[in-house]
Design an enzyme around this catalytic site. Sequence first.
Site, PDB file in Angstrom:
ATOM      1  N   GLU A   1       0.889  -1.174   0.000  1.00 41.56           N
ATOM      2  CA  GLU A   1       0.000   0.000   0.000  1.00 41.56           C
ATOM      3  C   GLU A   1       0.919   1.214   0.000  1.00 41.56           C
ATOM      4  O   GLU A   1       1.563   1.501   1.010  1.00 41.56           O
ATOM      5  CB  GLU A   1      -0.893   0.004   1.251  1.00 41.56           C
ATOM      6  CG  GLU A   1      -1.793  -1.210   1.375  1.00 41.56           C
ATOM      7  CD  GLU A   1      -2.954  -1.204   0.378  1.00 41.56           C
ATOM      8  OE1 GLU A   1      -3.170  -0.180  -0.283  1.00 41.56           O
ATOM      9  OE2 GLU A   1      -3.601  -2.253   0.264  1.00 41.56           O
TER      10      GLU A   1
ATOM     11  N   CYS B   1      -2.506   8.987   3.031  1.00 45.51           N
ATOM     12  CA  CYS B   1      -2.242   8.484   1.670  1.00 45.51           C
ATOM     13  C   CYS B   1      -3.409   8.788   0.744  1.00 45.51           C
ATOM     14  O   CYS B   1      -3.210   9.060  -0.433  1.00 45.51           O
ATOM     15  CB  CYS B   1      -1.952   6.989   1.709  1.00 45.51           C
ATOM     16  SG  CYS B   1      -3.223   6.052   2.576  1.00 45.51           S
TER      17      CYS B   1
HETATM   18  P1  NDP Z   1       8.530   4.765   4.475  1.00 41.88           P
HETATM   19  O1  NDP Z   1       8.461   4.022   3.203  1.00 41.88           O
HETATM   20  O2  NDP Z   1       9.653   5.690   4.684  1.00 41.88           O
HETATM   21  O3  NDP Z   1       8.559   3.769   5.734  1.00 41.88           O
HETATM   22  C1  NDP Z   1       7.528   2.851   5.982  1.00 41.88           C
HETATM   23  C2  NDP Z   1       8.044   1.763   6.910  1.00 41.88           C
HETATM   24  O4  NDP Z   1       9.057   1.008   6.259  1.00 41.88           O
HETATM   25  C3  NDP Z   1       8.682   2.288   8.192  1.00 41.88           C
HETATM   26  O5  NDP Z   1       8.389   1.406   9.244  1.00 41.88           O
HETATM   27  C4  NDP Z   1      10.158   2.245   7.841  1.00 41.88           C
HETATM   28  O6  NDP Z   1      10.988   2.193   8.966  1.00 41.88           O
HETATM   29  C5  NDP Z   1      10.225   0.967   7.049  1.00 41.88           C
HETATM   30  N1  NDP Z   1      11.360   0.845   6.158  1.00 41.88           N
HETATM   31  C6  NDP Z   1      12.133   1.830   5.621  1.00 41.88           C
HETATM   32  N2  NDP Z   1      13.052   1.281   4.790  1.00 41.88           N
HETATM   33  C7  NDP Z   1      12.860  -0.057   4.819  1.00 41.88           C
HETATM   34  C8  NDP Z   1      13.477  -1.155   4.160  1.00 41.88           C
HETATM   35  N3  NDP Z   1      14.468  -0.995   3.297  1.00 41.88           N
HETATM   36  N4  NDP Z   1      13.019  -2.398   4.419  1.00 41.88           N
HETATM   37  C9  NDP Z   1      11.986  -2.592   5.262  1.00 41.88           C
HETATM   38  N5  NDP Z   1      11.365  -1.596   5.914  1.00 41.88           N
HETATM   39  C10 NDP Z   1      11.785  -0.338   5.679  1.00 41.88           C
HETATM   40  O7  NDP Z   1       7.108   5.491   4.595  1.00 41.88           O
HETATM   41  P2  NDP Z   1       6.646   6.568   5.649  1.00 41.88           P
HETATM   42  O8  NDP Z   1       6.753   5.986   7.013  1.00 41.88           O
HETATM   43  O9  NDP Z   1       7.382   7.827   5.353  1.00 41.88           O
HETATM   44  O10 NDP Z   1       5.097   6.731   5.324  1.00 41.88           O
HETATM   45  C11 NDP Z   1       4.582   7.669   4.443  1.00 41.88           C
HETATM   46  C12 NDP Z   1       4.239   7.021   3.117  1.00 41.88           C
HETATM   47  O11 NDP Z   1       3.297   5.988   3.349  1.00 41.88           O
HETATM   48  C13 NDP Z   1       3.571   7.969   2.138  1.00 41.88           C
HETATM   49  O12 NDP Z   1       4.122   7.775   0.870  1.00 41.88           O
HETATM   50  C14 NDP Z   1       2.122   7.514   2.130  1.00 41.88           C
HETATM   51  O13 NDP Z   1       1.431   7.803   0.948  1.00 41.88           O
HETATM   52  C15 NDP Z   1       2.276   6.050   2.368  1.00 41.88           C
HETATM   53  N6  NDP Z   1       1.037   5.492   2.903  1.00 41.88           N
HETATM   54  C16 NDP Z   1       0.275   4.705   2.080  1.00 41.88           C
HETATM   55  C17 NDP Z   1      -0.941   4.226   2.529  1.00 41.88           C
HETATM   56  C18 NDP Z   1      -1.797   3.351   1.651  1.00 41.88           C
HETATM   57  O14 NDP Z   1      -2.707   2.707   2.176  1.00 41.88           O
HETATM   58  N7  NDP Z   1      -1.571   3.287   0.347  1.00 41.88           N
HETATM   59  C19 NDP Z   1      -1.448   4.545   3.875  1.00 41.88           C
HETATM   60  C20 NDP Z   1      -0.553   5.359   4.646  1.00 41.88           C
HETATM   61  C21 NDP Z   1       0.644   5.808   4.153  1.00 41.88           C
HETATM   62  P3  NDP Z   1      11.616   3.562   9.574  1.00 41.88           P
HETATM   63  O15 NDP Z   1      10.489   4.525   9.714  1.00 41.88           O
HETATM   64  O16 NDP Z   1      12.105   3.133  10.864  1.00 41.88           O
HETATM   65  O17 NDP Z   1      12.613   4.022   8.577  1.00 41.88           O
END
Ligand code: NDP
Length: 515
Positions: free
Chosen positions: A248, A282
């Site tokens: 997502e 999102c």
């Molecule tokens: P990120 O992609 O930066 O991070 C999401 C999660 O992934 C965090 O827990 C992060 O950890 C972890 N992560 C980061 N790098 C890795 C990796 N290489 N391998 C595994 N896990 C990893 O997203 P955001 O937290 O910034 O969230 C915002 C984004 O989420 C926006 O783009 C938004 O549109 C999207 N979103 C989509 C939704 C949907 O339903 N389509 C709903 C809500 C949000 P850490 O934070 O510790 O780096």
Amino acid sequence: MSTVEQETQARSNGAGAKTIPVTNKATGELIGHGPDLDREQIGELAARARKAQPAWDALGFGGRAEVMNALRRWLVANSDRLIQTISDENGKAWEDGQLELFYTADALSFWGKRAKKYLKDQSFHPHSPFLIGSKVILRYRPYGVVGVIGPWNYPLINNFGDAIPALMAGNAVLLKPSSITPLTSLLVAEGLREIGAPEDVFLVAAGSGGTGTALIDYVDMVHFTGSTETGKKIMAQAAETVTPVTLELGGNDPMIVCADADLERAANAALFYSMQNGGQTCISVERAYVEEPVYEEFVAKVAERARTLRQGVPAGPGSIDIGAMTMADQADIVERHVRDAVEKGAKVVAGGSRNERGGGIFFQPTILRDVDHSMEIMKEETFGPTLPIMRVRNTEEAIQLANDSQFGLDSSVFTKDRDKGEQIARRIEAGATVVNDCMTNYFATEVPIGGIKQSGLGARHGPMGIQKYCHTHNILVTRFAPKRSPLFFPHDKLTTKVIGGFIKLLYGRGGRRKA
Ligand code: NDP
């Protein structure tokens, strides 16, 4: 929750001495610590989850539903503490936190009731004449240990919320929340302990992005919510072990306002759904296309109301409308997109800049007019309290511009003619569309919702929202089992000819359309 309590929780979720400080995003104050688990610790958590899973699966749908319902009551009984935690670690308004509780309580109830129906065995009468008399069963079998990786913008909904159907399917879950908002997930784990849920079926694998990388190597399936950039990395990593993933991802959701729309409602909706949760949703309205005859009036209404919004540090119910930006990096993107738009000719009619208050990062509710598709704000995900409003000649142009995007998450259309609204909705390239409202299809838990294009893979909700946490198991029971089937060795000319004759008889004729 005190720092000491958080550290205790951190330890009970597998953390040693290493923790990550968590701040209140609206004030910058330290409010707790989350574990910072390394690869070895993730391996240990996964082993515990794997050991606990068979008994959890054996508990059956009824037993698991009882746990979900007990947790629902616990969350509601502890709602003040829960909403406070969400609001503090994210910086969002009380009401935005309350919406997370509302969705999650409803989801616990929904999946508790529906899981059995969506995952029950299905029997089929085979179409193939080869299988006459055979019994064919489709069975859904939980993967085992599911990894849920969540973002910071919805610490409850997009984190534990996605664990609910995985748990109801009979999986154990390792949840990796964002390193900047782990406290809500730890609080849910505390709730499960307090209600006496079976140990180790839900574990919080908190830590940095590297923790998420480790988690993918230990689980049987990954559900990820976050940015498109990280989603691609996760998909690539999961490909190494052919681990199934659902994604997502980001969006840039369009809103179309037709000339015959109820402008009052459209303006109120545009403002709320672009600014709610600080615009960090999102499926928020990220760009609006408004038909020429009503453009000026629509812009004036939205801008006037945007100037009245109260932004600041959340201090309980009704205290503010819009909270802080959760991440400094995100505020930089918002600032860059607004600057780029202005440099290319857009006009700011409300807000437009950062609004520093103490230790929090705030960006003013910002309305832009005279925007076009040369601007980043119309093409990229901004993820902040901004609404660029573009003038279009007609609905055809609006549809074409709405579809001119790498994303396809949610979308909306406003018109008093509901049939026309539905026809326009059918032409929008997105996983979801709402007519005369926005975002509310997220609460229609019966129907799958997910992104297309670079907004995702798979969906949450509906039958597929829980079936995705299982692999299918096709069981065929042969009823007639003579010593030799016509398919068995050795091949002989007569049998082959007879089968050839059957093929001609059954499939060589018919099926032609009448002229
Ligand atoms: P990120 O992609 O930066 O991070 C999401 C999660 O992934 C965090 O827990 C992060 O950890 C972890 N992560 C980061 N790098 C890795 C990796 N290489 N391998 C595994 N896990 C990893 O997203 P955001 O937290 O910034 O969230 C915002 C984004 O989420 C926006 O783009 C938004 O549109 C999207 N979103 C989509 C939704 C949907 O339903 N389509 C709903 C809500 C949000 P850490 O934070 O510790 O780096």
